[in-house]
Design an enzyme around this catalytic site. Sequence first.
Site, short mmCIF file in Angstrom:
data_model
loop_
_atom_site.label_atom_id
_atom_site.label_comp_id
_atom_site.label_asym_id
_atom_site.label_seq_id
_atom_site.Cartn_x
_atom_site.Cartn_y
_atom_site.Cartn_z
N VAL A 106 0.81 -1.22 0.00
CA VAL A 106 0.00 0.00 0.00
C VAL A 106 0.84 1.27 0.00
CG1 VAL A 106 -2.01 -1.07 1.10
CG2 VAL A 106 -0.23 0.01 2.53
N ASN A 145 -7.84 -0.56 5.89
CA ASN A 145 -7.61 -1.33 7.11
C ASN A 145 -6.12 -1.62 7.36
OD1 ASN A 145 -8.43 -3.20 9.36
ND2 ASN A 145 -7.54 -4.71 7.97
N SER A 179 -8.26 4.29 15.36
CA SER A 179 -7.97 3.63 16.64
C SER A 179 -8.37 4.54 17.78
CB SER A 179 -6.47 3.32 16.73
OG SER A 179 -6.13 2.88 18.03
N TYR A 188 2.23 6.26 16.48
CA TYR A 188 1.04 5.53 16.02
C TYR A 188 -0.21 6.39 16.22
CZ TYR A 188 -2.64 1.95 15.96
OH TYR A 188 -3.78 1.23 15.69
N ALA A 244 -0.45 9.62 16.39
CA ALA A 244 -0.45 10.75 15.46
C ALA A 244 -0.91 10.33 14.07
CB ALA A 244 0.93 11.38 15.40
N SER A 245 -0.44 9.15 13.62
CA SER A 245 -0.81 8.68 12.28
C SER A 245 -2.30 8.38 12.19
CB SER A 245 0.01 7.44 11.91
OG SER A 245 -0.32 6.33 12.73
N ILE A 254 -8.44 -5.12 20.65
CA ILE A 254 -9.05 -6.23 19.91
C ILE A 254 -8.09 -7.42 19.90
CG2 ILE A 254 -10.11 -6.93 17.73
CD1 ILE A 254 -11.54 -4.58 19.08
#
Length: 255
Positions: free
Chosen positions: A67, A98, A150, A163, A165-166, A196
Amino acid sequence: MAFPYSGSILQGHSVLVTGATGGIGRAIVSNLAQSGATVFAGGRNKVALDSLVEEVAGKVVPVDYDVTDENAVKEVFRTIQARQSDPDVGNFVGLVNNAGEMKEAGLVASNMELLRLQMSVNFYAAYQHMQLASRLMVRHRKGAIVNVVSQIGEQGGAGLSAYSASKAALTGATKSLAKELAPFGIRVNAVAPGFISTPMTAHYTQLQRDDVYSRVALKQSGTPQQVADAVLFLLDQCAGYTTGHVLPVDGLFQA
């Protein structure tokens, strides 16, 4: 699929799911295939993609690509565009971003490489997918995009600043593009999972899990199926008047 969908608007049409071979991705692909859609399932592991095709009942087309490779992403959308005229594929009406990377590291121990990796997968790649998907959807003025963000991106988390911030960037894009694309009949929403049970969280010790559960009102982890059901809801006609929304799937989590 946890609950029935009658007269699904996905039936007879096509959807692209990135990160299709992970725990959540597999559940999303299965749900969409059962709804009657042709699912282009994206991932970097050809063996895992072939296994997914064998496992899922329905029309699943494996798409082996990275991706973060801009040219590869463009080629995937050219393929989808070319196949829309196939009677068993139909118009492209859905995108699920996803694919994701989560690297835990405190600020002092982190580095720019980790930041760039998470931004590239979690935000830049998702943004390019939305850009190219919307160009196809606008032709028939119908479509829905669901981004998997998230609760860490919504609330923050110690040791997860890059993570967070993204994912927060993707939430911001979700809300802005919902406004921008609404005049073209394209809805843009997100689901925000909490803790999860997936391979991404398999390394947590029981002590770490207990600490997480102490901050979850329902005192347990969620399942990939519960996330997949939320994604299906936002893609389909049940959420036809919903856009720009971030749906928590988190058991009421406090970071």
